[in-house]
Design an enzyme around this catalytic site. Sequence first.
Site, PDB file in Angstrom:
ATOM      1  CG  LEU A 181      -4.370  -2.948   0.134  1.00 23.18           C
ATOM      2  CD1 LEU A 181      -4.231  -3.424  -1.310  1.00 23.18           C
ATOM      3  CD2 LEU A 181      -3.100  -3.241   0.916  1.00 23.18           C
ATOM      4  CG  ASP A 182      -2.230   3.365   2.893  1.00 22.08           C
ATOM      5  OD1 ASP A 182      -3.053   3.220   3.805  1.00 22.08           O
ATOM      6  OD2 ASP A 182      -0.994   3.401   3.065  1.00 22.08           O
ATOM      7  CE  LYS A 183      -7.734   8.633  -4.129  1.00 27.14           C
ATOM      8  NZ  LYS A 183      -8.306  10.001  -4.002  1.00 27.14           N
TER       9      LYS A 183
ATOM     10  CB  THR B   2      -1.169   0.700  -1.385  1.00 24.64           C
ATOM     11  OG1 THR B   2      -0.412   1.577  -0.560  1.00 24.64           O
ATOM     12  CG2 THR B   2      -0.466  -0.646  -1.456  1.00 24.64           C
TER      13      THR B   2
ATOM     14  NE  ARG C 219       2.351   5.943   2.087  1.00 26.93           N
ATOM     15  CZ  ARG C 219       1.238   6.611   1.800  1.00 26.93           C
ATOM     16  NH1 ARG C 219       0.052   6.014   1.915  1.00 26.93           N
ATOM     17  NH2 ARG C 219       1.314   7.864   1.393  1.00 26.93           N
TER      18      ARG C 219
END
Length: 298
Positions: free
Chosen positions: A133-135, A137, A235
């Site tokens: 997961l993105d930082k 998120t 996104r």
Amino acid sequence: MKFVIPLPENQEEITIRELLENEWLIPRKVRHFLRTRKNVLCNDQAIMFHESVKAGDQITLIFEATDYALPTILPGNRQNLSILYEDEHFIILNKPYGIKTHPNQPDETDTLLNDLADYLAEKKQLPYVVHRLDKETSGAILFAKNPVVLPILGRMLEHKDIQRIYEAEVRGHFKTQVPFTISKKIGRHRHDRRMRTIDEKNGQTAITHVTPFKETSTTTWVTCQLDTGRTHQIRVHLESIGHPIIGDPLYEKRPTKNVSRLQLHAKELSLVHPFTKEQIRVLATPYLSNQNGESTGK
């Protein structure tokens, strides 16, 4: 490492060779070691690779320390973890906002993988990244706890056998609340290496299913389900149709005021357990959409 795996009730009769190679994805070199060392047992008895096993049989696999290359991960702080599900083979965590999934440099210790390594050290296990997961998120994220299950989970992810549902708060309203699909290829941004962009000519296929489910005065909450797992996929896709996610530091061209984080959360993760065939479904609560009755953005 020693694993004792009872075959589930729906297991068809199959040879040990087929089970290890086709279903459990044991690498060829490791299968060779298991066979020559006689380290595969069925119901506590050594079994030849051409022999068959069936539902209810108990399979024991014994691995040596040299069978797999083991990663070196510096320990973080186990107190940071929120565990949603755990068994012998994998663990699902509720990732907080603002922490990276894994280190980018070998000396980093402040990522989720480092914290998990600290937790698993007392169990004499190591964490392995299945997806990220993105930082920015938060939400449900899956890690393997041994190198045996890692390729199985990887194949399940590739074949869409691991379902992930996200929720996001986006700018503006949709004309209808009907579910729709975004199918636009995603590639690297030419001028900013942190970003991705729509690139129908050279990009990778990306498919996102979107369902609006709640409106505020200026925003809409949507759920998103992915058929692919491209970097920043949700996104980029939502920004490409004019509905950027609120609080997105990269893709919201006019930043929303008074929002402290990206409004994107992995709310649900489900899969069929690769060994027990049990259906597993976890919910990463509290949901962002429940915390914010009305967007704080202006």
